[in-house]
Design a protein around this motif. Structure first.
Motif, PDB file in Angstrom:
ATOM      1  N   GLU A  35      14.876 -12.485   8.710  1.00 15.17           N
ATOM      2  CA  GLU A  35      14.536 -11.245   9.401  1.00 15.17           C
ATOM      3  C   GLU A  35      13.073 -10.921   9.111  1.00 15.17           C
ATOM      4  OE1 GLU A  35      15.485  -9.172  12.145  1.00 15.17           O
ATOM      5  OE2 GLU A  35      17.393  -9.378  11.076  1.00 15.17           O
ATOM      6  N   GLN A  36      12.357 -10.510  10.156  1.00 15.84           N
ATOM      7  CA  GLN A  36      10.961 -10.087  10.001  1.00 15.84           C
ATOM      8  C   GLN A  36      10.958  -8.638   9.529  1.00 15.84           C
ATOM      9  OE1 GLN A  36       8.842 -12.535  10.893  1.00 15.84           O
ATOM     10  NE2 GLN A  36       6.933 -11.538  10.238  1.00 15.84           N
ATOM     11  N   ILE A  37      10.386  -8.388   8.343  1.00 16.40           N
ATOM     12  CA  ILE A  37      10.412  -7.058   7.723  1.00 16.40           C
ATOM     13  C   ILE A  37       8.994  -6.487   7.654  1.00 16.40           C
ATOM     14  CG2 ILE A  37      11.107  -5.702   5.705  1.00 16.40           C
ATOM     15  CD1 ILE A  37      13.416  -7.055   7.078  1.00 16.40           C
ATOM     16  N   GLN A  38       8.866  -5.250   8.073  1.00 19.17           N
ATOM     17  CA  GLN A  38       7.595  -4.529   7.936  1.00 19.17           C
ATOM     18  C   GLN A  38       7.723  -3.562   6.759  1.00 19.17           C
ATOM     19  OE1 GLN A  38       6.789  -2.653  11.671  1.00 19.17           O
ATOM     20  NE2 GLN A  38       6.320  -4.570  12.730  1.00 19.17           N
ATOM     21  N   ILE A  39       6.922  -3.798   5.727  1.00 16.80           N
ATOM     22  CA  ILE A  39       6.983  -2.979   4.519  1.00 16.80           C
ATOM     23  C   ILE A  39       5.775  -2.043   4.496  1.00 16.80           C
ATOM     24  CG2 ILE A  39       7.042  -2.986   2.000  1.00 16.80           C
ATOM     25  CD1 ILE A  39       8.183  -5.814   2.127  1.00 16.80           C
ATOM     26  N   SER A  40       6.032  -0.741   4.559  1.00 17.40           N
ATOM     27  CA  SER A  40       4.944   0.242   4.541  1.00 17.40           C
ATOM     28  C   SER A  40       5.024   1.066   3.266  1.00 17.40           C
ATOM     29  CB  SER A  40       5.017   1.159   5.763  1.00 17.40           C
ATOM     30  OG  SER A  40       6.210   1.902   5.761  1.00 17.40           O
ATOM     31  N   LEU A  41       3.870   1.574   2.839  1.00 16.36           N
ATOM     32  CA  LEU A  41       3.772   2.413   1.645  1.00 16.36           C
ATOM     33  C   LEU A  41       3.443   3.828   2.079  1.00 16.36           C
ATOM     34  CD1 LEU A  41       1.640   0.046  -0.653  1.00 16.36           C
ATOM     35  CD2 LEU A  41       4.112   0.066  -0.287  1.00 16.36           C
ATOM     36  N   ASP A  47       2.681  10.771   4.375  1.00 17.05           N
ATOM     37  CA  ASP A  47       1.394  10.194   4.738  1.00 17.05           C
ATOM     38  C   ASP A  47       1.349   8.722   4.358  1.00 17.05           C
ATOM     39  OD1 ASP A  47       0.652  12.626   5.639  1.00 17.05           O
ATOM     40  OD2 ASP A  47      -0.815  13.064   4.073  1.00 17.05           O
ATOM     41  N   ARG A  48       0.771   7.935   5.247  1.00 16.83           N
ATOM     42  CA  ARG A  48       0.674   6.501   5.000  1.00 16.83           C
ATOM     43  C   ARG A  48      -0.415   6.218   3.962  1.00 16.83           C
ATOM     44  NH1 ARG A  48      -2.288   2.727   7.655  1.00 16.83           N
ATOM     45  NH2 ARG A  48      -2.846   4.226   9.278  1.00 16.83           N
ATOM     46  N   VAL A  49      -0.166   5.269   3.094  1.00 15.66           N
ATOM     47  CA  VAL A  49      -1.116   4.895   2.044  1.00 15.66           C
ATOM     48  C   VAL A  49      -2.103   3.879   2.603  1.00 15.66           C
ATOM     49  CG1 VAL A  49      -1.382   3.832  -0.236  1.00 15.66           C
ATOM     50  CG2 VAL A  49       0.564   5.329   0.230  1.00 15.66           C
ATOM     51  N   ASP A  50      -3.383   4.093   2.363  1.00 17.73           N
ATOM     52  CA  ASP A  50      -4.393   3.111   2.726  1.00 17.73           C
ATOM     53  C   ASP A  50      -4.141   1.849   1.891  1.00 17.73           C
ATOM     54  OD1 ASP A  50      -6.607   1.650   3.319  1.00 17.73           O
ATOM     55  OD2 ASP A  50      -8.054   3.023   2.418  1.00 17.73           O
ATOM     56  N   ASN A  73      -7.479  -2.899   6.920  1.00 25.04           N
ATOM     57  CA  ASN A  73      -7.158  -3.159   8.327  1.00 25.04           C
ATOM     58  C   ASN A  73      -5.657  -3.235   8.579  1.00 25.04           C
ATOM     59  OD1 ASN A  73      -9.889  -3.345   9.106  1.00 25.04           O
ATOM     60  ND2 ASN A  73      -9.987  -5.459   8.351  1.00 25.04           N
ATOM     61  N   LEU A  74      -4.872  -3.270   7.512  1.00 23.91           N
ATOM     62  CA  LEU A  74      -3.421  -3.376   7.666  1.00 23.91           C
ATOM     63  C   LEU A  74      -2.773  -2.000   7.685  1.00 23.91           C
ATOM     64  CD1 LEU A  74      -2.523  -6.288   5.190  1.00 23.91           C
ATOM     65  CD2 LEU A  74      -2.739  -6.419   7.672  1.00 23.91           C
ATOM     66  N   GLN A  75      -1.711  -1.879   8.456  1.00 25.56           N
ATOM     67  CA  GLN A  75      -0.889  -0.671   8.431  1.00 25.56           C
ATOM     68  C   GLN A  75       0.381  -0.900   7.620  1.00 25.56           C
ATOM     69  OE1 GLN A  75      -0.182   1.026  12.275  1.00 25.56           O
ATOM     70  NE2 GLN A  75      -2.297   0.785  12.941  1.00 25.56           N
ATOM     71  N   LYS A 109      14.561  -3.683  10.230  1.00 23.18           N
ATOM     72  CA  LYS A 109      13.279  -4.372  10.305  1.00 23.18           C
ATOM     73  C   LYS A 109      12.152  -3.615   9.620  1.00 23.18           C
ATOM     74  CE  LYS A 109      14.399  -6.785  14.591  1.00 23.18           C
ATOM     75  NZ  LYS A 109      13.950  -7.096  15.979  1.00 23.18           N
ATOM     76  N   GLU A 110      12.443  -2.481   9.009  1.00 18.27           N
ATOM     77  CA  GLU A 110      11.420  -1.670   8.355  1.00 18.27           C
ATOM     78  C   GLU A 110      11.881  -1.272   6.961  1.00 18.27           C
ATOM     79  OE1 GLU A 110       9.542   0.560  12.298  1.00 18.27           O
ATOM     80  OE2 GLU A 110      10.479   1.720  10.685  1.00 18.27           O
ATOM     81  N   LEU A 111      10.933  -1.269   6.037  1.00 20.41           N
ATOM     82  CA  LEU A 111      11.187  -0.794   4.682  1.00 20.41           C
ATOM     83  C   LEU A 111      10.050   0.144   4.291  1.00 20.41           C
ATOM     84  CD1 LEU A 111      12.698  -0.844   1.961  1.00 20.41           C
ATOM     85  CD2 LEU A 111      11.268  -2.806   1.321  1.00 20.41           C
TER      86      LEU A 111
END
Length: 813
Positions: A35-41, A47-50, A73-75, A109-111
């Motif tokens: 599975e393709q997983i998008q891991i965001s902080l 608020d999204r972490v730089d 450059n990454l989200q 697909k998201e974490l």
């Protein structure tokens, strides 16, 4: 028929082979689907972490599977993992462990991993008495692995700006602070483990403020001191290339008293006739232990009688205009990158940007040939800025009188005198230059600038080279209002209008003036916003409108005529809508050039406000056609992508205001509606961020509690606002000194600080004459007392200060 049977057999064989392959391959896929997983902080508020300086490590049953580095450059991190397994993801920011999450890969697909808010740490640095702050100390913050996180300098109160760093989560993690006075004098406080939120850390160093008595002994060999029979010698003590004290050698010893703890340069000079010849120089450190230094005189230098003039060169306001002709620099080196410095484009076409490649090789550029000019009675001044002076190995300027490579004056500038990220006026003294060939100082017609790095890239910005007449000493002060002007940019229709109105109402309710920058093409149809501003303009003088461009365009991309048209269209729109003609211009994106200034004058503007990095102090309060009062403080900073504002607390903004008033005599704070609105799904919405609004209210309250005047931008230099040009603490010092509460050295150091910070602007060509004694006449102390009690004027007191500078009692620093 036989052929048909053969064909069927062939197809059967092919089918059998295909089935065999399928049986081998498909079960493997069925066992390990991925599975393709998008891991965001994200922070706790969503608020999204730089992702700059971030890293994640993925484990499966304690086995490390992969390690991914983030960048701005990454989200999010994009990974492919086998399904139906459990994994652990550990997050690191600036090499600091910031959290983890265990999850199972299914159809999701998201974490989203939540990490703690950053910690805001401010250091208060003191001498060993725990009461006296240390100004201008460099504080460096490192991780436990010695990786640099941030650095900053202390202000007059010993306070740094607030460092925003990842909070400590892991019990084994910590930060290592360092306090530097110069390059070699370092104090190591205890390690720190800050949590989320803001904190102040008091650092009491081991250093006393002064070394009561210090001794420098000069030797000609390991066993022989310089004797009185060798001649008359002097040892001069320099701080940041500025002489602060001088002592005559007696039997090889030079004595100094009440010297500030720190790193100094000393020079050894010999009296030759009526002049002095500099023979040698050394670096010394005076601290709580090292109060006696032995130095050895360079014998080659000792035999030399070549005179070295002082580097204290003053430039007056008279510039030799025929040298200011437009020109383009011609790159001479193979290495490096050269371009026009469009970002800091201020003075003519001399703007230059040189970037090295980080390999130690020199990058140099040469001007075209000029009409010859005479430098025998003039001073050359280069206005430069270096992004990181610690990477600078060489900076030199060369001057020639011909078209060949044979005749040059080559002047090396000491890299240690360059401060990172600040514009500096460097006086280039040809008498200290290396001479190649036989150049004629009265016929200079070509200039070369050269830089090299110490194997780390460095960028030099050269804004202007000018030639000035050498002049005698004059003492002048910068004007100051000790005030703050608030500037709200990006006012426009139907965009966060509730937020805009709440900001304006906050300032109205607190009776605090505000200047608002209106975007002309986007204003006039929002009745709620227009009616509010129009009513406030009619009923009070606590608000003024400023021109903020027609479509928020970069003015430097337009010609003079186009810029003038943009200014006039916006002024016309504002005048017709609000019945007020703006006299203040706020350049969109803070970008402007010479054509902008010319267009502003034509359009009858009298003020403009860009930002501090695109301007050059000091900022005059009188005698100009148009005045510049740039942004010197903010309530929010753009993130690394330049897309969202990182919101800061009011104490950080207040610190910027205090520093700006000390250094420039005023402060301008920039606000944007975005900073006070809620962010949903990465987008600003027309909803108030209550936390940040509270920070704004606290900021306004703190400014008033500290009795800092609040004004409109157009009132910064108003006669009703401008106060004493000398800060009040100097007057307090004068009174304490007169009453014997502080010593002579403390009083002199205070005046030297004002000279260094250009609060008192003393010409650099000022040469001390007469006695070099540190004895201050009694009538000066009387003047200080009378000035502190208001019995004599500021100007009368300054005449006494000028006398002390002439006599060499107070040295320029």
């Amino acid at each position: 028929m036989a052929d048909k049977i053969k064909m069927n057999m062939k197809n059967s064989i092919l089918l059998t082979i295909s089935v065999l392959f399928a049986v081998t391959y498909l079960p493997a896929l069925a066992q390990t689907p991925t599975e393709q997983i998008q891991i965001s902080l994200n922070y706790p508020n969503g608020d999204r972490v730089d992702l700059s300086d971030t890293k994640i490590i993925i484990f499966k049953e304690n086995e490390k599977l992969s390690e991914l580095e983030g960048n701005s450059n990454l989200q999010f991190f994009d990974v492919k993992l086998p399904r139906d397994n459990h994994y652990k993801v550990e997050v690191f920011i600036e090499d600091m462990f910031s959290g983890y999450q265990i999850f199972a890969v299914d159809r999701s697909k998201e974490l989203h991993i939540s990490i703690p808010f950053s910690s805001g740490v401010q250091f208060n640095v003191f001498y060993n008495d725990g009461q006296t702050p240390i100004p201008n100390a460099k504080v460096i913050l490192k991780t436990k692995n010695s990786g640099d996180i941030s650095q900053g300098y202390t202000d007059l109160e010993g306070k740094t700006m607030r460092f925003w760093i990842p909070s400590v989560v892991n019990e084994e993690d910590y930060y290592v602070p360092e306090v530097h006075l110069g390059d070699k004098l370092v104090f190591y406080p205890e390690t720190i483990r800050p949590d989320s939120g803001s904190s102040q850390i008091k650092v009491i160093t081991k250093w006393p403020k002064y070394v009561e008595s210090a001794l420098v002994s000069v030797y000609t060999s390991e066993s022989k001191k310089l004797s009185d029979s060798d001649g008359v010698f002097f040892v001069s003590l320099f701080e940041n290339e500025n002489k602060i004290e001088e002592s005559k050698l007696i039997r090889g010893d030079a004595h100094f008293s009440n010297i500030k703890v720190g790193e100094y340069k000393i020079t050894i000079s010999k009296l030759v006739g009526n002049n002095t010849a500099e023979l040698d120089n050394h670096s010394v450190i005076f601290n709580e232990k090292d109060i006696q230094m032995n130095v050895f005189l360079n014998q080659t230098s000792n035999n030399s009688t070549q005179l070295k003039q002082s580097n204290n060169v003053k430039i007056n306001d008279e510039i030799i205009e025929n040298f200011q002709a437009s020109h383009k620099w011609k790159k001479q080196s193979i290495q490096g990158i050269q371009s026009d410095d469009v970002f800091h484009f201020i003075s003519g076409d001399q703007s230059l940007r040189l970037e090295t490649e980080g390999d130690g090789k020199a990058v140099f550029s040469r001007s075209p040939k000029y009409s010859s000019f005479d430098l025998s009675d003039k001073t050359i001044v280069a206005r430069v800025k270096v992004d990181n002076s610690t990477h600078l190995k060489e900076l030199s300027f060369s001057f020639s009188d011909d078209d060949t490579k044979s005749n040059w004056y080559i002047v090396q500038i000491d890299p240690s005198t360059i401060t990172s990220g600040k514009w500096q006026d460097i006086a280039v003294d040809l008498s200290k230059g290396q001479i190649t060939g036989m150049p004629n100082i009265k016929s200079i017609n070509k200039i070369q600038v050269r830089i090299a790095d110490n194997n780390q890239k460095v960028i030099l910005y050269l804004n202007e080279i000018s030639v000035h007449k050498k002049d005698v000493i004059t003492t002048k002060l910068i004007d100051r209002c000790n005030c703050v002007a608030f500037r709200l940019d990006d006012i426009q229709d139907f965009w966060l209008d509730d937020v805009q109105l709440n900001i304006l109402e906050t300032f109205k309710r607190d009776n605090t003036p505000i200047t608002i920058g209106i975007i002309g093409n986007s204003f006039g149809d929002d009745k709620k916003l227009v009616d509010y501003i129009k009513k406030e303009l009619e009923t009070q003088e606590q608000i003024e409108v400023a021109n903020h461009g027609w479509k928020h365009e970069d003015f430097t991309l337009s010609t003079y005529d186009e810029q003038l048209d943009l200014l006039q269209k916006t002024n016309k729109k504002i005048s017709e809508t609000l019945l007020k003609k703006p006299t203040v211009f706020i350049p969109p994106m803070n970008q402007y050039n010479n054509d902008t200034i010319k267009a502003l004058k034509e359009a009858e503007f009298t003020y403009f406000s860009s930002e501090i990095d695109k301007s050059s102090p000091p900022y005059k309060f009188s005698g100009l056609e148009i005045y510049q009062f740039p942004e010197t403080a903010v309530t929010g900073n753009l993130n690394s992508e330049g897309m969202l504002f990182l919101k800061i607390d009011h104490m950080e903004t207040l610190s910027q205001i205090e520093y700006s008033n000390q250094k420039y005599g005023f402060a301008v704070v920039t606000l944007h509606p975005q900073e006070f609105s809620v962010i949903k799904n990465g987008t600003y919405v027309n909803e108030i961020d209550s936390n940040q609004f509270n920070e704004l209210k606290e900021l306004i309250k703190s400014v008033k509690d500290m009795k800092i005047k609040t004004v409109l931008i157009s009132k910064i230099n108003s006669k009703d606002v401008v106060t004493s040009k000398i800060p009040s603490w100097v007057k307090n010092n004068a009174g304490w000194w007169a009453d014997g509460k502080i010593d002579d050295n403390s009083f002199v150091l205070g005046i030297q600080f004002l000279i260094k910070e250009k609060i008192i602007d003393v010409p650099q060509t000022a040469q001390s004459s007469g006695s070099t004694s540190n004895q201050i006449p009694s009538w000066i102390k009387n003047n200080a007392k009378w000035w502190s009690t208001g019995e004599i004027s500021e100007e009368e007191f300054l005449k006494g200060i000028e006398f002390l500078i002439h006599q060499g009692v107070i040295r320029q620093i």
